[in-house]
Design an enzyme around this catalytic site. Structure first.
Site, PDB file in Angstrom:
ATOM      1  N   ASP A  62       1.008  -1.252   0.230  1.00 18.38           N
ATOM      2  CA  ASP A  62      -0.102   0.037   0.039  1.00 18.38           C
ATOM      3  C   ASP A  62       0.892   1.259  -0.217  1.00 18.38           C
ATOM      4  OD1 ASP A  62      -1.472   2.241   0.635  1.00 18.38           O
ATOM      5  OD2 ASP A  62      -2.877   1.065   2.192  1.00 18.38           O
ATOM      6  N   SER A 143      -4.972  12.173 -15.405  1.00 15.80           N
ATOM      7  CA  SER A 143      -6.459  12.110 -15.971  1.00 15.80           C
ATOM      8  C   SER A 143      -6.843  13.213 -16.797  1.00 15.80           C
ATOM      9  CB  SER A 143      -7.199  11.970 -14.743  1.00 15.80           C
ATOM     10  OG  SER A 143      -8.462  12.308 -15.239  1.00 15.80           O
ATOM     11  N   TYR A 156     -10.113  14.992  -6.420  1.00 17.83           N
ATOM     12  CA  TYR A 156      -9.380  13.949  -7.504  1.00 17.83           C
ATOM     13  C   TYR A 156      -8.840  15.001  -8.563  1.00 17.83           C
ATOM     14  CZ  TYR A 156      -8.961  10.475 -11.231  1.00 17.83           C
ATOM     15  OH  TYR A 156      -8.683   9.566 -11.865  1.00 17.83           O
ATOM     16  N   ALA A 158      -7.748  17.983  -8.227  1.00 19.91           N
ATOM     17  CA  ALA A 158      -6.589  18.690  -7.431  1.00 19.91           C
ATOM     18  C   ALA A 158      -5.410  17.698  -7.746  1.00 19.91           C
ATOM     19  CB  ALA A 158      -6.920  19.165  -6.142  1.00 19.91           C
ATOM     20  N   LYS A 160      -4.781  15.299  -9.606  1.00 18.06           N
ATOM     21  CA  LYS A 160      -4.374  14.737 -11.018  1.00 18.06           C
ATOM     22  C   LYS A 160      -3.675  15.906 -11.621  1.00 18.06           C
ATOM     23  CE  LYS A 160      -5.393  10.534 -10.948  1.00 18.06           C
ATOM     24  NZ  LYS A 160      -4.106   9.592 -11.141  1.00 18.06           N
TER      25      LYS A 160
END
Length: 270
Positions: A62, A143, A156, A158, A160
Site C-alpha cells: 500500500d 487524468s 481528485y 486537484a 491529478k
C-alpha cells in the site's frame, strides 16, 4: 523511443491501465516489479505477462503506508538497471465537496499525488544513471480531469492536476539527463475503476475501451511524446474550449448538473 527490454516498476499493476501496460512492456521483453495492494490481482498480471514473454517480481504494498517507498526501493536495489517507472496507482471518490469525508480527501491526496512524488524522488538517481545509455522512462498517469476540472471531482482533479504539473516541472528539470518524463491524460476508460460511475456520453463522459487507450499511449511513447492525451474527440473539444472560453464550459455543464451528481455520487475505487 525503444520500449524493449525495460527493467522497471509499475504501480497499480493488478488491473486496468497498470495491468495493460505491464503486458505491453512484458511482450517487449521487460522485467517488471508489479506493485499493488492485492496479491491475487498481481499474480494474475504476472501470469499474463509471462504468457507474453516477460518476467516479473511481485510486491504487495500500500503506497500510502509508512515505509512503502523504502520497501519498493529495496526490492529493486539488486537490479543491474532500472530504466522504467510507471506511477499509475490511484483512487477516486466522487461527490459534493462538503459531503466528502476527511479520510477520503487524504486517501486521494496520499495515493494520487504524494506517493508518486515520493517514489520518483527515491528512484530518480537510479533512473538518471540508467538513462545515460539509452534513456530511462518515467510515466505519470494523470487524468483528463487535470485538463478540465469536472464538478463533483474537485479533490481528485486537484491531485491529478498536481501530478501533471509535477511531471511538467520535472521534465524541464531533467532536460539532458536521459530521463524521458511523460504525462498521460486518460479520459473515461472502460476499466474496473469506472464500474461504480454511471455517467454516459450524454453527460460528457464518453468512454473508450482499454485497448484503444493503451494503443494510443504506447504509440505516443514510442514516438517520444511527453504529453499523451487519450481522451475521445468530444472531450478534446471541451478541453480546447476550456482554454479559450472556460465560462462556456460552465454553461454547457450547468443544465445537466443534477443528473451528473446522481450519476457519479457512488463513484469510488479502492
Amino acid at each position: 523511443m525503444d520500449l524493449s527490454n525495460r527493467h522497471g516498476i509499475i504501480t497499480g499493476a493488478g488491473q486496468g491501465i497498470g495491468q495493460a501496460l505491464a503486458l505491453e512492456f512484458g511482450r517487449r521483453g521487460g522485467h517488471l516489479l508489479l506493485v499493488g495492494r492485492q496479491s491475487a490481482t498481481l499474480e494474475e498480471t504476472a501470469r499474463l505477462v509471462a504468457a507474453e514473454g516477460g518476467t516479473t517480481e511481485i510486491l504487495v504494498e500500500d503506497l500510502t503506508q509508512p515505509g512503502a517507498v523504502e520497501r519498493i526501493s529495496q526490492a529493486v536495489a539488486s537490479w543491474s538497471e532500472l530504466d522504467l517507472l510507471v506511477n499509475n496507482a490511484g483512487n477516486v471518490r466522487a461527490g459534493r465537496l462538503e459531503l466528502t469525508t476527511d479520510a477520503d480527501v487524504h486517501a486521494m491526496i496520499d495515493l494520487n499525488l504524494t506517493a508518486p512524488i515520493m517514489l520518483t524522488k527515491a528512484l530518480l538517481p537510479t533512473l538518471r544513471q540508467s538513462g545515460q545509455e539509452r534513456g530511462s522512462i518515467l510515466v505519470n498517469v494523470a487524468s483528463g480531469i487535470a485538463l478540465v476540472g469536472m464538478p463533483f471531482y474537485s479533490v481528485y482533479a486537484a491531485t491529478k492536476s498536481g501530478l501533471a504539473q509535477f511531471g511538467e516541472s520535472l521534465r524541464r528539470e531533467l532536460i539532458g539527463t536521459g530521463v524521458h518524463v511523460a504525462t498521460v491524460y486518460p479520459g473515461a476508460t472502460d476499466t474496473a475503476m469506472m464500474t461504480s460511475q454511471n455517467a454516459g456520453a450524454d453527460l460528457g463522459w464518453e468512454r473508450r475501451s482499454l485497448d484503444e487507450v493503451i494503443a494510443d499511449l504506447i504509440a505516443a511513447l514510442e514516438a517520444g511524446e511527453h504529453e499523451i492525451n487519450t481522451a475521445p474527440e468530444g472531450r478534446r473539444a471541451m478541453q480546447q474550449l476550456n482554454i479559450t472560453d472556460p465560462m462556456a464550459v460552465d454553461a454547457a455543464i450547468a443544465p445537466g448538473l443534477e443528473a451528473l451528481e446522481l450519476a457519479v455520487r457512488d463513484h469510488r475505487s479502492i
